[in-house]
Design a protein around this motif. Sequence first.
Motif, PDB file in Angstrom:
ATOM      1  N   ALA A  39      -0.685  21.860   9.451  1.00  0.00           N
ATOM      2  CA  ALA A  39      -1.352  20.853   8.412  1.00  0.00           C
ATOM      3  C   ALA A  39      -2.315  19.809   9.047  1.00  0.00           C
ATOM      4  CB  ALA A  39      -0.327  20.307   7.162  1.00  0.00           C
ATOM      5  N   LEU A  40      -1.290  19.081  10.087  1.00  0.00           N
ATOM      6  CA  LEU A  40      -2.112  17.942  10.746  1.00  0.00           C
ATOM      7  C   LEU A  40      -3.175  18.354  11.627  1.00  0.00           C
ATOM      8  CD1 LEU A  40       0.111  15.358  12.668  1.00  0.00           C
ATOM      9  CD2 LEU A  40      -2.105  16.192  13.926  1.00  0.00           C
ATOM     10  N   LEU A  89       4.804  20.300   5.551  1.00  0.00           N
ATOM     11  CA  LEU A  89       4.502  18.863   5.285  1.00  0.00           C
ATOM     12  C   LEU A  89       3.063  18.607   5.865  1.00  0.00           C
ATOM     13  CD1 LEU A  89       7.862  17.516   6.669  1.00  0.00           C
ATOM     14  CD2 LEU A  89       7.249  17.991   4.252  1.00  0.00           C
ATOM     15  N   SER A  90       2.549  17.720   4.724  1.00  0.00           N
ATOM     16  CA  SER A  90       1.309  17.623   4.920  1.00  0.00           C
ATOM     17  C   SER A  90       0.903  16.081   4.590  1.00  0.00           C
ATOM     18  CB  SER A  90       0.553  18.543   3.975  1.00  0.00           C
ATOM     19  OG  SER A  90       0.448  18.133   2.684  1.00  0.00           O
ATOM     20  N   MET A 125      -2.997   8.230   9.744  1.00  0.00           N
ATOM     21  CA  MET A 125      -2.452   8.288   8.542  1.00  0.00           C
ATOM     22  C   MET A 125      -1.090   8.690   8.182  1.00  0.00           C
ATOM     23  SD  MET A 125      -6.193  10.106   7.388  1.00  0.00           S
ATOM     24  CE  MET A 125      -5.941  10.180   5.392  1.00  0.00           C
ATOM     25  N   TYR A 126      -0.796   9.790   9.011  1.00  0.00           N
ATOM     26  CA  TYR A 126       0.821   9.889   8.775  1.00  0.00           C
ATOM     27  C   TYR A 126       1.792   8.720   8.995  1.00  0.00           C
ATOM     28  CZ  TYR A 126       0.292  15.004   7.948  1.00  0.00           C
ATOM     29  OH  TYR A 126      -0.142  16.213   7.542  1.00  0.00           O
ATOM     30  N   LEU A 127       1.610   8.233  10.200  1.00  0.00           N
ATOM     31  CA  LEU A 127       2.409   7.089  10.397  1.00  0.00           C
ATOM     32  C   LEU A 127       2.328   6.001   9.398  1.00  0.00           C
ATOM     33  CD1 LEU A 127       1.195   6.569  14.456  1.00  0.00           C
ATOM     34  CD2 LEU A 127       3.176   7.465  13.571  1.00  0.00           C
ATOM     35  N   ASN A 128       1.301   5.887   8.809  1.00  0.00           N
ATOM     36  CA  ASN A 128       1.106   4.831   7.662  1.00  0.00           C
ATOM     37  C   ASN A 128       1.972   5.193   6.446  1.00  0.00           C
ATOM     38  OD1 ASN A 128      -0.475   2.815   8.722  1.00  0.00           O
ATOM     39  ND2 ASN A 128      -2.306   3.721   8.292  1.00  0.00           N
ATOM     40  N   LYS A 129       2.045   6.563   6.345  1.00  0.00           N
ATOM     41  CA  LYS A 129       2.773   7.199   5.110  1.00  0.00           C
ATOM     42  C   LYS A 129       4.204   7.036   5.362  1.00  0.00           C
ATOM     43  CE  LYS A 129      -0.911   9.815   3.129  1.00  0.00           C
ATOM     44  NZ  LYS A 129      -0.946   9.445   1.764  1.00  0.00           N
TER      45      LYS A 129
END
Length: 237
Positions: A215-216, A192-193, A231-235
């Motif tokens: 990926a992170l 996952l990315s 950025m992940y948290l927002n997505k």
Amino acid sequence: MTKLSVNVNKIATLRNARGGNVPNLLKVASDIERFGAQGITVHPRPDERHIRYRDTRDLKKIVATEFNVEGNPNPKFIELVLGVKPDQVTLVPDAVDAITSNSGWDTIKHQEFLREVISKFKDAGIRTSIFVDPDEQMVKGAKSTGTDRIELYTESYATGYSSNKEMAIKPFIEAAKMANSLNIGINAGHDLSLENIQFFSENIPGLLEVSIGHALICESLYLGLDNVVNMYLNKLK
């Protein structure tokens, strides 16, 4: 909101490449939590080529969010987990020489073994999750093991995302619906990315947690760790 657990194996790989303690794994884990991640994941392997067994014990002392320990439940791993008592243990059927996890459990063939191992962890008050492919029969088999959750193995989704994301995610939606009907919690992880995480999280009903590492960390080389975590948290909102 789906929770983000960051796998810090790659931080340990970088540290081990030169010896010493740079980067400092414990500090990085604490910083990742400070940046907003809701969990830390490690996957110690028998050869300790990245996360060492001692790292797992040391991280337990400082992780303030959820601590998730992944691995193949061989006797040494079982002993480690029962000693550390993380919040969650994720059982993965990876071979000793596997570069990374590459398949889910056959929850029917290995049902008796999984049931026995899971009962040990649950007796110790540790939430259990097992790595499974997006297959409804494997989800049904997982229910019979007594596990609290499954972790959907998402490599096929990540591979097919760019060519046909609707087709790539279809078996995961079906597996998730089956898990929901059986009252099994759903986690997900592998490849996952930032590119594919939002579509996945928006379409998987009842997705509780994703575990993301490779990926992170790679994305953070360009964009910065604090920035990428958020950025992940927002997505995932």
